[in-house]
Design a protein around this motif. Structure first.
Motif, short mmCIF file in Angstrom:
data_model
loop_
_atom_site.label_atom_id
_atom_site.label_comp_id
_atom_site.label_asym_id
_atom_site.label_seq_id
_atom_site.Cartn_x
_atom_site.Cartn_y
_atom_site.Cartn_z
N LEU A 93 0.94 -1.30 0.15
CA LEU A 93 -0.03 0.09 -0.07
C LEU A 93 0.88 1.20 0.00
CD1 LEU A 93 -2.82 1.11 0.24
CD2 LEU A 93 -2.64 0.95 2.86
N LEU A 116 -4.19 6.39 -3.60
CA LEU A 116 -3.65 5.26 -3.12
C LEU A 116 -3.35 4.18 -4.12
CD1 LEU A 116 -6.22 4.90 -0.24
CD2 LEU A 116 -3.85 5.11 0.14
N PHE A 118 -2.48 0.06 -4.46
CA PHE A 118 -2.73 -1.42 -3.96
C PHE A 118 -1.90 -2.45 -4.63
CE2 PHE A 118 -6.44 0.98 -2.82
CZ PHE A 118 -6.43 0.87 -1.43
#
Length: 161
Positions: A93, A116, A118
């Motif tokens: 992350l 963000l 991932f």
């Protein structure tokens, strides 16, 4: 409906301090921008940079020409401020945030981005980002729904080949 082209070279003077230049061009008729061109020079500094991320800030000055579709053009000298933060929270992350702003007598422009990423597997990642852009004084006065901000949310699947 938006076309943008930009270039920002950096010349490191010291390991964490650099000089930079910005040259860019944009057309965004829905945002009432017929043409926007900017030339900026300045200095930046990385306050920290390690395996978990970095924080940098920039300041400069230059010229910005903004021709609008409807209304008065907003051109002249600008002061530029920018900041960029990235944090690898863990192996899977990553969070990033950046802010860019042009402060001028006729108009103030800002751009804020948050994201963000991932990591789903060794060669696959999912990135979610949101960007808000705004101009204080160049909205289209003929549109009742005219806004001083544009918002974009992206979801990207990144494949490492």
């Amino acid at each position: 409906d938006r076309i943008a082209l930009g270039y920002q070279p950096r010349f490191y003077w010291r390991p964490r301090t650099y000089f930079f230049g910005i040259i860019d061009y944009e057309k965004d008729k829905p945002a009432n921008i017929k043409l926007a061109a900017r030339q900026v020079i300045g200095v930046g500094h990385k306050f920290f940079s390690n395996a978990s991320g970095f924080l940098s800030a920039e300041a400069g000055f230059g010229n910005k020409t903004t021709e609008v579709v409807l209304g008065d053009d907003a051109s002249g000298g600008v002061a530029y401020l920018g900041a960029n933060y990235l944090n690898r929270i863990n192996d899977n992350l990553t969070f990033n945030a950046d802010l860019r702003t042009d402060l001028g007598g006729d108009n103030t422009y800002y751009e804020l981005g948050l994201g963000l990423a991932f990591k789903l597997s060794e060669g696959l990642a999912l990135k979610i980002s949101h960007q808000t852009r705004g101009n204080t004084d160049i909205t289209d006065p003929s549109l009742a729904s005219s806004s001083k901000t544009d918002n974009v949310t992206n979801i990207n699947l990144v494949i490492d080949i």
